[in-house]
Design a protein around this motif. Sequence first.
Motif, short mmCIF file in Angstrom:
data_model
loop_
_atom_site.label_atom_id
_atom_site.label_comp_id
_atom_site.label_asym_id
_atom_site.label_seq_id
_atom_site.Cartn_x
_atom_site.Cartn_y
_atom_site.Cartn_z
N THR B 241 19.09 5.40 -17.62
CA THR B 241 18.59 4.07 -17.26
C THR B 241 19.77 3.14 -16.97
O THR B 241 19.73 2.35 -16.04
CB THR B 241 17.76 3.43 -18.39
N GLN B 245 20.39 1.40 -13.33
CA GLN B 245 20.37 -0.06 -13.27
C GLN B 245 21.68 -0.60 -12.69
O GLN B 245 21.68 -1.49 -11.84
CB GLN B 245 20.16 -0.61 -14.67
N GLU B 250 16.68 3.79 -7.87
CA GLU B 250 15.46 4.15 -8.58
C GLU B 250 15.76 5.24 -9.60
O GLU B 250 16.47 6.19 -9.31
CB GLU B 250 14.49 4.73 -7.57
N LEU B 251 15.20 5.09 -10.80
CA LEU B 251 15.25 6.14 -11.82
C LEU B 251 13.95 6.92 -11.70
O LEU B 251 12.88 6.38 -11.95
CB LEU B 251 15.37 5.50 -13.20
N VAL B 252 14.01 8.18 -11.26
CA VAL B 252 12.78 8.92 -11.00
C VAL B 252 12.66 10.13 -11.91
O VAL B 252 13.64 10.64 -12.43
CB VAL B 252 12.68 9.38 -9.52
N GLU B 253 11.42 10.58 -12.08
CA GLU B 253 11.16 11.85 -12.75
C GLU B 253 10.67 12.83 -11.68
O GLU B 253 10.28 12.41 -10.59
CB GLU B 253 10.11 11.66 -13.85
N ARG B 255 7.96 14.31 -11.25
CA ARG B 255 6.60 14.08 -10.72
C ARG B 255 6.56 12.92 -9.73
O ARG B 255 5.56 12.72 -9.05
CB ARG B 255 5.62 13.84 -11.85
N ASP B 256 7.65 12.13 -9.64
CA ASP B 256 7.68 11.04 -8.67
C ASP B 256 8.08 11.54 -7.28
O ASP B 256 7.99 10.80 -6.31
CB ASP B 256 8.70 9.97 -9.09
N MET B 267 9.60 10.12 -2.35
CA MET B 267 9.13 9.63 -3.64
C MET B 267 7.83 8.86 -3.45
O MET B 267 7.60 8.23 -2.42
CB MET B 267 10.18 8.79 -4.36
N ARG B 268 6.98 8.96 -4.47
CA ARG B 268 5.68 8.30 -4.42
C ARG B 268 5.85 6.86 -4.86
O ARG B 268 6.19 6.58 -6.01
CB ARG B 268 4.71 8.98 -5.38
N THR B 269 5.60 5.93 -3.92
CA THR B 269 5.71 4.52 -4.27
C THR B 269 4.40 3.83 -3.95
O THR B 269 3.52 4.41 -3.30
CB THR B 269 6.83 3.80 -3.49
N ILE B 270 4.29 2.57 -4.35
CA ILE B 270 3.06 1.83 -4.07
C ILE B 270 2.93 1.52 -2.57
O ILE B 270 1.88 1.11 -2.10
CB ILE B 270 2.99 0.51 -4.88
N TYR B 271 4.01 1.73 -1.82
CA TYR B 271 3.95 1.50 -0.37
C TYR B 271 3.62 2.78 0.37
O TYR B 271 3.50 2.79 1.59
CB TYR B 271 5.29 0.96 0.13
N GLY B 272 3.53 3.90 -0.38
CA GLY B 272 3.36 5.20 0.24
C GLY B 272 4.64 6.00 0.06
O GLY B 272 5.55 5.56 -0.62
N PRO B 273 4.71 7.20 0.69
CA PRO B 273 5.89 8.05 0.51
C PRO B 273 7.14 7.42 1.12
O PRO B 273 7.09 6.88 2.22
CB PRO B 273 5.52 9.33 1.27
#
Lengths: 310, 488
Positions: B241, B245, B250-253, B255-256, B267-273
């Motif tokens: 983290t 920061q 982006e800190l991703v796992e 599954r993201d 990566m899966r974001t609220i805006y789409g891939p």
Amino acid sequence: MLSRLAEHVYWMARYLERAENTARLISTGTHLALDQPHAVRIDWRALIEVLGGPEAAAHCDPNLTPERAAMVQLIPASEHPSSIHAAIARVRENARTVRDLLPDELRERINQLYFHTHRGAGTAVERAHRFDYLRGVIEYAQGISGVIEGTLSRGPTYQFLMLGRHLERADMTTRTIDVRAATLPRDEDDHPPTWDDAVWMNMLRYLGGYSQFRQQRGPGIQGPAVVDFLLRDDRFPRSVRFCTQRMERALEELPHPEAPCRLLAAAERRATAPVEVPLDAGALHRRLDALQVDLSQVHDSLGETYFSDG
Amino acid sequence: MAPRFQGFDTDQRYDELLQPDGRPRPAARLLFEYLSSICEDDLAERMRAVDAFIRDKGVTFTVYSDGENIDRAWPLDVIPRVVDAREWGRIEAGLKQRLTALNRLIEDLYNEQAVIRDGILPREILEQSRNFRPQCQGLKLPYGAWAHICGTDLVRDRDGTLYVLEDNLRVPSGVSYMLENREVMKQVFPEPFEGSGIRPLDHYPGQLLDALISLAPADADNPEVVLLTPGVYNAAYFEHTYLAQQMGIELVEGRDLFVGEDDCVYMRTIYGPVRVHVIYRRIDDDFLDPEVFRPDSALGVRGLMRAWRAGRVAIANAPGAGVADNKAVYSFVPELIRYYLDEAPLLANVPTWRCLFEDERAYVLDHLDELVVKPANESGGYGMLIGPHADPATRSAFAEQICRDPANFIAQPTLSLSTVPTFNGEHLEPRHVDLRPFVLQAARQHVTTGGLSRVSNARDSLVVNSSQGGSSKDTWVVDVRSDEQEGG
């Protein structure tokens, strides 16, 4: 913003709202039980149904007094998803995962809230300690809301917090009305209603809307007016309509909000339809049920749009 | 009264701050003068301030015990470890040389294997390397860089010689604590920084980000860099983290992320891939891609190796870089430097006997009571024999193991690590210390200014792991004015 983080933020807000509402409901119920031991019988089982559904009520220990059995379920039981302790533990878990999105002060307060509930959960079942414990939960939760309002940028994180908070709150309001509606006289009942103003008044107290209802609607508390206030009032922050409008504003700030907005509009239409006078128990129950389905469809749509498959 | 130094009056040890006659080394002179001007109560108060500051800031590390992850406050001692800038210059050059050779080796092993053909590295070493990844064969990477981030452990023996103990080329950690240690010391202990000529080290996150960006595929106009973490339960999660920061990424796992039909990573974001160009992974090879490595891994991304091989995404450190991260390869680094660079090594390896060679093995078997024997493919001290502390039965059992699988063992003399004054709450006592600088290699090479210094948990203990109660120190690389000679 990552979908997974958006989902954690949303659930964090939902669980925080759930914990605070639970604390408010128990606190008011306990007050009433103390104030009016004869005039009003607090229906603790109904309270459990509001918070955990009929299956939670079925889990109550029959060997305890109804009040005690309810407290055991609603305060310390971490295995009972509707308990305050379980909800706060989830708030903290979600907050840990999204730590970078939250101001430090917010994380500190969430930790403090967690330690408060963790420390006090065991003794809060007793009336002697219960008020302090519940007041602590409410105050910490209010403090967290204050920090969110006062320090968090109005970006996606804030909007998902708003969605979570208001969806949970609207759902809770419908459940609270529903429990009261279940005890309304039914069409086929030919005996006079045993229902009186005191019960509606208590319900307003549960939801923290008593004084504001009075100010807006004047003297006299009748069932239809209370239901109207809790479903349709656009200024009282716990009314269903207020919550759906607030969610709409949050969605306007987010990308491609069309699908959840459509479903939200349907929920709002149902919430703002006129309330019939006199109240009909069956019809009101069906309406509240449908409203809960509407809200759960909004929830599913948020998941499809923002959380699960990006 | 000024803090007392206790237990330094011995010529059996080398101290990083004090010369044998008890006077400070030139680089530590100003620090020493400052320490002489304050009393032990002051130091104790600073120690409490440091602890409180770290607790409030939430600088933690995770200890795994009894099946539970416990977050503990990071331990930091108030007395810094000082390195003379002149010596640091030599270390820095030595580390760059070493990492250049190691990266050349990795690319060679996955391609022509000239180093084996030319008889420099015995084939057995490669055959028993647990981290050789056949999926990497035939690949050439940008700048020939595979181990983009390396943490190299350095120790000093009692005669003052500095040795490389090991090169961590897979997912080395500790750099966040190096940065936090400096941050905390500046806040809590600003006085000795005044006019001391301490070199800054806070440019590391920027250099790391530049290095990662330089790896992006050519078609990336505005490269998206992410840090891939196993998640909040990982022991190094604080560092993940922190670095994400600091770099603003982006800190991703796992599954993201997903690999699309076009072999690109999204990566899966609220805006789409959103397409990802560079992955700084803090997950071991084994867990990276269930399609290729461990199929039961839920931490990785299905298809990631496919995307990487197709050049659609860069991964740091590269999969397969661990082939050079074992003790057998380590023992050949001096030869590798001569072979690839035609230079003499600037940093010494600990003298190492390789049981693979008959004459060296004979020596090891004759001197088991004074050597430390290490298996090639283990790390973290697993499966070691500490000869001087072992009983004859254990030693002869080990001798049998060596004869059965000689390529898997190396042996080294037992070192007496150098010490550095450490405050134990009452006075200053010597504690053993090591040093882990970090080396970046992509478009350019960088070495951190100093590194993470870890000190042992008790006066005569050699254990410097924080999980076992060791502490850490801020590391000062100090420019000494030329008129201050050693001993002057």
